[in-house]
Design an enzyme around this catalytic site. Sequence first.
Site, short mmCIF file in Angstrom:
data_model
loop_
_atom_site.label_atom_id
_atom_site.label_comp_id
_atom_site.label_asym_id
_atom_site.label_seq_id
_atom_site.Cartn_x
_atom_site.Cartn_y
_atom_site.Cartn_z
N ARG B 60 1.32 -1.42 -0.04
CA ARG B 60 0.33 0.00 -0.08
C ARG B 60 0.58 1.44 -0.01
O ARG B 60 0.74 2.21 -0.67
CB ARG B 60 -0.38 -0.26 0.99
CG ARG B 60 -2.17 -0.66 0.87
CD ARG B 60 -3.30 -0.68 2.23
NE ARG B 60 -2.76 -1.23 2.99
CZ ARG B 60 -3.23 -0.89 4.17
NH1 ARG B 60 -4.72 -1.02 3.80
NH2 ARG B 60 -3.45 -1.40 5.55
N LYS B 166 1.52 -20.95 3.81
CA LYS B 166 0.26 -21.10 5.27
C LYS B 166 0.12 -20.00 6.35
O LYS B 166 0.79 -18.76 5.90
CB LYS B 166 0.97 -22.05 6.01
CG LYS B 166 2.04 -21.62 6.46
CD LYS B 166 2.53 -22.70 7.81
CE LYS B 166 3.21 -21.99 8.97
NZ LYS B 166 3.40 -22.15 10.30
N HIS B 196 7.22 -24.23 3.86
CA HIS B 196 8.77 -23.99 3.86
C HIS B 196 9.89 -25.51 4.43
O HIS B 196 10.70 -26.19 3.96
CB HIS B 196 9.32 -23.09 4.19
CG HIS B 196 9.24 -22.64 5.66
ND1 HIS B 196 8.71 -22.26 6.79
CD2 HIS B 196 10.73 -23.19 6.94
CE1 HIS B 196 8.88 -22.30 8.14
NE2 HIS B 196 9.79 -23.55 7.89
N LYS B 200 13.74 -28.32 2.77
CA LYS B 200 14.96 -27.82 3.47
C LYS B 200 15.76 -29.77 2.73
O LYS B 200 14.87 -30.56 2.55
CB LYS B 200 14.56 -28.43 4.73
CG LYS B 200 13.65 -27.13 6.27
CD LYS B 200 14.14 -27.68 7.63
CE LYS B 200 13.48 -26.44 7.85
NZ LYS B 200 14.63 -24.93 8.06
N GLU B 234 11.29 -25.96 19.40
CA GLU B 234 12.00 -24.71 19.88
C GLU B 234 12.11 -23.62 20.79
O GLU B 234 11.80 -24.10 21.21
CB GLU B 234 11.61 -23.17 18.93
CG GLU B 234 10.53 -23.49 17.50
CD GLU B 234 9.92 -22.60 16.61
OE1 GLU B 234 10.14 -21.50 16.71
OE2 GLU B 234 9.08 -22.89 16.43
N ASP B 253 -0.40 -24.75 13.45
CA ASP B 253 0.83 -23.28 13.06
C ASP B 253 1.76 -24.61 12.30
O ASP B 253 2.92 -24.27 11.80
CB ASP B 253 1.86 -22.77 14.26
CG ASP B 253 2.41 -21.14 13.68
OD1 ASP B 253 2.29 -20.43 12.78
OD2 ASP B 253 3.72 -21.19 14.12
N HIS B 258 3.49 -28.55 8.62
CA HIS B 258 5.02 -28.37 8.45
C HIS B 258 5.02 -30.43 8.94
O HIS B 258 5.95 -30.99 8.50
CB HIS B 258 5.91 -27.79 9.26
CG HIS B 258 5.73 -26.10 9.15
ND1 HIS B 258 6.14 -26.00 7.67
CD2 HIS B 258 5.92 -25.30 9.73
CE1 HIS B 258 5.61 -25.17 7.64
NE2 HIS B 258 5.97 -24.70 9.12
N LYS B 358 7.28 -24.28 21.92
CA LYS B 358 7.77 -23.27 21.87
C LYS B 358 8.66 -23.32 23.37
O LYS B 358 8.22 -23.74 24.11
CB LYS B 358 6.98 -22.10 22.04
CG LYS B 358 6.21 -22.34 20.23
CD LYS B 358 6.71 -20.09 19.88
CE LYS B 358 5.89 -20.08 18.72
NZ LYS B 358 7.47 -19.80 17.68
#
Lengths: 331, 506
Positions: B60, B166, B196, B200, B234, B253, B258, B358
């Site tokens: 924008r 996604k 993604h 890998k 993670e 997520d 994945h 996480k």
Amino acid sequence: MGTTVAPEKILKELSDLWVDSGKQGQAEGGAGVLRACSMTLLVLAEAGEDTQDLGETIAALMPEHPARAILVRLSGAGDRSLAERVYSQCWMPFGQRRQICCEQVEITASDAALADLQSVVLPLTVADLPLIVWCRSLRLFAMPEFREFAQMAHKVVIDSASAPDAVALLERAHHEVERGIMLGDLSWTILTRWREMLAQVFENHQNAAHVARLAQIDVEWGGSRYVPALYLGAWIRDSLAAAGVNAKLQISRAADDEHLDVQLTGEGIAVKLAREDGRMVVTLNGASQCTNLPQPTDYMLMREELGIVRHDPVFERTLASAVQLAHPIQQ
Amino acid sequence: MPIENPFQDPLRFERRVPECAVVIFGANGDLTKRKLLPALYRLAYDRRLSAGFAVVGISRTPMSDEAFREKMLEAVKQFSEDTNFDENVWNAFAAGLYYVAGDIGDAALYRNLATRLEQIESERHTGGNVLFYLSTQPSQYARAAQGLGAAGVSKGKGWRRLVVEKPFGHDLESARELSDRLHESFDESEVYRIDHYLGKETVQNILAFRFGNGIFEPLWNRRYVNHVQITGAESIGVEGRGAYYQEAGALDDMIQNHLLQVMATIAMEPSATFRAPSVRDERSKLLRSIRPMTPEEVRVNTVPGQYGPASIGGKDVPGFRQEPGVDPQSQTNTYAAVTLFVENWRWAGVPFYIRTGKRLAKRVTEISIQYNEAPLHIFDQDGAESEPNLLIVRVQPEEGISLKFRSKRPGSGMMLRPVSMDFNYGSSFGERSPSAYETLLLDAIVGDATLYTRQDMVEASWSVVEPIQNYWRENPAEFPNYPAGSWGPAAADAMLARRGHVWRKP
């Protein structure tokens, strides 16, 4: 210098080397060493070559092409003599705890001992993996003893650009290929990026539509670039001929040292490829574009050659044409 | 009929890359700056792009082409981690960067874009090929696709492809609805849903490992495999993305896309060829073979989690509910563990344990295949515990494959100890691996959809995940239930213990 070398003794030394490396790795609180091997790399070099430089090139190749490297240093004329030493080349991949090690064996041999060398090298090759012979000594390449090494090898790699009589060497190389030897020439490898850039130009549909109009190929060379110039000219001419396009080829010498450029012209199209300051400049109908093209080193060229352990039909065809170009009278 | 390029040499050259324009919606966003432009610059640096290549950024903010180039220059310098900056390469690349300002909901944007693409086509000879990349808010995907269709830009004289990031919907129904709206302007074969993880190198290497070798595939079934564990852990928290993350959660997520794709790659049947339709068919079949759970099965076979505050290495770390932008009563799962079963002859009865989270103990993604124990323990006189064979595929951070087996300890007597035989991807191939975005962008440009997700896979994944979503929504868990820096909730350990298994601690 000793007069004999026992392969079994070398194998025992290699085995001890791994035991020592393993103990050392664990004593230093690491996770031991990891042995890696994907081939035997036999390097045939003159004793006068810079040992450190060559050692660094071989070491640089190891992470991508882990190998048992056997470096044979040719000490030239003199009494029959052979000597050896065994060591390992290790590196620690970034961010990892474990050392990766490859074996290296160095053998020094006089010309008189060349006949014995094959019986030393053969037991040292790693079973079930390819043997690649990198013949840096073009003197040896021209000797009858070389035939023994070529017979053992899955692939032989030379660099014809460094030969004092490049044409004779090309003929010899062509002869080896005709005998069924799988051959690589670093003077051809050096052209991969050039050829790729030229191919990319003709990936564009508009440019591809002009292929049939290409009428002239001009290759200019200087310094030691005669063989690459022959290869490049022969390859372009043959590629066009295979597409039914007969273009005239002109190979001429430039004043500059180590110069190489190529231009293809025809109605409505002019493509020029030239190297300038570590970059490849591609000029298409007057508009230039450049990409990164560092000066190729032995490491970069060998890295590519070691990745291709199979016959390369494009190279073999081009080699035959280059020999004819060098001797037009034979055509 | 296309004219053959007489200069191609497939043995030595990289893949043939056609000329094209890449149109990025959301050109001012983080993904463009951190991933897309650095990946495209790297491809240019490596001479992987054709001369007729252009990028059109759309967002924008009003901006000139020159200002956009300046902005992207900063991004490339900042985020190209392992690529030298070469001014000449950049200048040649930047000459193909253009910018169009406009609102995704405004028809004028697409008219301007059409005009710009025509101009670029005549200047850069892009062959009429256009790759549209939606790097915007997911709520904008359908509108962007419809805008392109209405303006006639989704079709042209060259090929047109649409890359979508996604999430592909937030449940089965919304995924179908999104797909229907994309299909109003683009055929399914033109839609590239990017995951993604599939880009890998090691995930691709799973296919090479399984189907390029004869030794492993006979052991790849219920007769020999006891269970499979897939971990995507993670160590970091939500890193300022709390507001976004609280709408998604670990299940949506990570697992829905994945990790289910990784599971499909590990468990799929051999593909007849390595062509996109064949590989994707097998991956899709596997996803459709995963048994959706009943509410009772969800209760027993899944564990949601949310991290609470803790001290890690002397540093106080906030819990999820204390993160900026997060509702202090949030019920978002920052951890999810599920047990899945594949209903086919190869895998019937073999549990696939998947966990992600996480603020776990370390950052690691791996697949661990645990084999059945030897049928008879003839070396147990020394009291050694039995150690099952493990095949571990490490995706990150150290990419490689390890086989754990038992070996005789040196010395007299027959004492065994576990040893590990490692293949390390980085050290066996010292070459730099391309980033996932380099791989996937190039794949989309050359029209190779093998590593992209197809709509039937998306729907199959949601069919697996939706019953879990529903149960967790209707039966809120007691959060937080694991301290930051741990390996997750105790209930996840109990979930495996019920079948006599334990989580690997990578």
